[in-house]
Design a protein around this motif. Structure first.
Motif, PDB file in Angstrom:
ATOM      1  N   VAL A 237      39.524 -44.629 -82.310  1.00  0.00           N
ATOM      2  CA  VAL A 237      40.925 -44.334 -82.651  1.00  0.00           C
ATOM      3  C   VAL A 237      41.080 -42.975 -83.310  1.00  0.00           C
ATOM      4  N   PHE A 238      40.063 -42.538 -84.046  1.00  0.00           N
ATOM      5  CA  PHE A 238      40.189 -41.286 -84.782  1.00  0.00           C
ATOM      6  C   PHE A 238      39.418 -40.139 -84.152  1.00  0.00           C
ATOM      7  N   GLU A 239      38.998 -40.307 -82.909  1.00  0.00           N
ATOM      8  CA  GLU A 239      38.352 -39.205 -82.196  1.00  0.00           C
ATOM      9  C   GLU A 239      39.396 -38.129 -81.871  1.00  0.00           C
ATOM     10  N   PRO A 240      39.159 -36.872 -82.257  1.00  0.00           N
ATOM     11  CA  PRO A 240      40.102 -35.803 -81.915  1.00  0.00           C
ATOM     12  C   PRO A 240      40.344 -35.740 -80.411  1.00  0.00           C
ATOM     13  N   GLY A 241      41.600 -35.708 -80.032  1.00  0.00           N
ATOM     14  CA  GLY A 241      41.962 -35.688 -78.624  1.00  0.00           C
ATOM     15  C   GLY A 241      42.418 -37.031 -78.107  1.00  0.00           C
ATOM     16  N   ILE A 242      42.059 -38.116 -78.782  1.00  0.00           N
ATOM     17  CA  ILE A 242      42.542 -39.443 -78.409  1.00  0.00           C
ATOM     18  C   ILE A 242      43.879 -39.683 -79.108  1.00  0.00           C
ATOM     19  N   THR A 243      44.924 -39.947 -78.328  1.00  0.00           N
ATOM     20  CA  THR A 243      46.235 -40.185 -78.917  1.00  0.00           C
ATOM     21  C   THR A 243      46.391 -41.636 -79.348  1.00  0.00           C
ATOM     22  N   THR A 244      45.946 -42.540 -78.495  1.00  0.00           N
ATOM     23  CA  THR A 244      46.066 -43.963 -78.793  1.00  0.00           C
ATOM     24  C   THR A 244      44.987 -44.715 -78.023  1.00  0.00           C
ATOM     25  N   ALA A 245      44.633 -45.889 -78.503  1.00  0.00           N
ATOM     26  CA  ALA A 245      43.605 -46.705 -77.869  1.00  0.00           C
ATOM     27  C   ALA A 245      44.180 -48.086 -77.586  1.00  0.00           C
ATOM     28  N   ILE A 246      44.060 -48.540 -76.351  1.00  0.00           N
ATOM     29  CA  ILE A 246      44.635 -49.841 -75.989  1.00  0.00           C
ATOM     30  C   ILE A 246      43.562 -50.922 -76.067  1.00  0.00           C
ATOM     31  N   VAL A 272      29.850 -40.284 -87.734  1.00  0.00           N
ATOM     32  CA  VAL A 272      30.270 -39.990 -86.367  1.00  0.00           C
ATOM     33  C   VAL A 272      29.247 -39.090 -85.684  1.00  0.00           C
ATOM     34  N   ALA A 273      28.767 -38.080 -86.412  1.00  0.00           N
ATOM     35  CA  ALA A 273      27.791 -37.158 -85.831  1.00  0.00           C
ATOM     36  C   ALA A 273      26.517 -37.883 -85.416  1.00  0.00           C
ATOM     37  N   ARG A 274      26.058 -38.825 -86.222  1.00  0.00           N
ATOM     38  CA  ARG A 274      24.836 -39.567 -85.887  1.00  0.00           C
ATOM     39  C   ARG A 274      25.053 -40.459 -84.666  1.00  0.00           C
ATOM     40  N   LEU A 275      26.224 -41.089 -84.594  1.00  0.00           N
ATOM     41  CA  LEU A 275      26.522 -41.935 -83.441  1.00  0.00           C
ATOM     42  C   LEU A 275      26.569 -41.111 -82.155  1.00  0.00           C
ATOM     43  N   LYS A 276      27.117 -39.913 -82.240  1.00  0.00           N
ATOM     44  CA  LYS A 276      27.190 -39.050 -81.056  1.00  0.00           C
ATOM     45  C   LYS A 276      25.821 -38.486 -80.687  1.00  0.00           C
ATOM     46  N   GLU A 277      25.032 -38.162 -81.688  1.00  0.00           N
ATOM     47  CA  GLU A 277      23.694 -37.640 -81.416  1.00  0.00           C
ATOM     48  C   GLU A 277      22.839 -38.687 -80.719  1.00  0.00           C
ATOM     49  N   ARG A 278      22.940 -39.934 -81.161  1.00  0.00           N
ATOM     50  CA  ARG A 278      22.147 -40.996 -80.550  1.00  0.00           C
ATOM     51  C   ARG A 278      22.588 -41.230 -79.106  1.00  0.00           C
ATOM     52  N   PHE A 279      23.891 -41.195 -78.851  1.00  0.00           N
ATOM     53  CA  PHE A 279      24.358 -41.363 -77.473  1.00  0.00           C
ATOM     54  C   PHE A 279      23.830 -40.235 -76.596  1.00  0.00           C
TER      55      PHE A 279
END
Length: 292
Positions: A237-246, A272-279
């Motif tokens: 929900v708070f990812e920059p660029g995401i307006t809304t999440a259904i 958030v950075a760690r979650l993205k790095e792992r992905f």
């Protein structure tokens, strides 16, 4: 609930939207479906996202809208299943819009998506033209594309869509690369919790969630929040660029819990950075997920 501007339109949407797939099921009654929609709106959720292919969903949304059209942002998807027309043609999109207007008993649709059609269909041009003509006629306010991967990339490159709906969650972060290019567009995140793979202790063989479960096992994220639901929702929900999440559900108490969780705000930046790095570490080994 805070409201966010949807791209460059004058629409203001809630960070959480209601995915209306569940209310299309025949085992749910009309009364139960309308009650669920009422609960969502009373919590401040003002975006309802449905589709022509969601069973009884559009019909039940129409029943709900009789008294609340003025405070709902209505999103649907078209392109197929229009009697007397071939799927994915100008006529199918045009007819789908007219039928959605009639079914939901409204004079306009706020957001209309082409529902996960291929880049080859988009390249023909007529399905996009049908959306554009509907917008010019005042039937549609925002024209959009719903899809993933190379089809989404092509849709973006056409420069003809006002908004997009695409997958983004803990287990499917690939669209993160293009989100910075879409800051002037409305972006709806579908599958924001990745079908909740944490529900299953063992592989859910043959179920829609199975590929997400496989990814979750490989990613092996550590849990640092109160639950995986909290981690997933706050991440998306708070990812920059995401307006809304259904997010869809058949249970009102789940709506309230989802709202409570996002009121905690974004996850810490380092989390958030760690979650993205792992992905990113695992991404090269992942296959493609199906899209709908």
């Amino acid at each position: 609930m805070e409201l966010r501007r949807f791209g460059t339109s004058d629409l203001l949407v809630s960070p959480l939207g209601f995915g209306a797939g569940h209310i299309g099921a025949e085992q749910m009654t009309d009364r139960e479906a309308v009650y669920l929609l009422e609960q969502a709106r009373d919590l401040g959720i003002n975006l309802i996202d449905t589709a022509r292919g969601y069973g009884l969903s559009e019909q039940r949304v129409g029943q709900f809208l009789k008294n609340r059209r003025h405070d709902v942002i209505l999103s649907t998807k078209v392109g197929y299943d229009v009697p007397g027309t071939q799927d994915w043609t100008f006529e199918a999109v045009h007819g789908g819009i007219d039928q959605a207007l009639q079914t939901m008993q409204t004079d306009h649709l706020d957001i209309v998506h082409l529902h996960s059609c291929s880049r080859e269909i988009l390249a023909q041009g007529d399905v996009i033209e049908a959306l554009e003509q509907a917008k010019q006629a005042g039937k549609v306010r925002v024209i959009a594309y719903s899809g993933d991967r190379e089809d989404l990339t092509y849709a973006i490159e056409t420069n003809r869509f006002d908004s997009f709906q695409t997958s983004f969650n803990l287990f499917d972060q690939r669209v993160d690369e293009v989100l910075p290019t879409l800051l002037d567009h409305g972006v709806i995140a579908k599958r924001p919790i990745g079908n909740a793979p944490w529900r299953f202790a063992e592989r859910p063989v043959g179920q829609y969630v199975e590929p997400y479960w496989e990814r979750a096992q490989q990613l092996a994220y550590p849990l640092e929040e109160s639950s995986w639901l909290e981690t997933a929702l706050r991440f998306t929900v708070f990812e920059p660029g995401i307006t809304t999440a259904i997010i869809g559900t058949s249970r009102p108490e789940h709506l309230a819990l989802n709202q409570q969780l996002i009121e905690r705000g974004p996850l810490p930046v380092d989390r958030v950075a760690r979650l993205k790095e792992r992905f990113a570490e695992c991404d090269a080994t992942f296959g493609y997920l199906s899209q709908t």
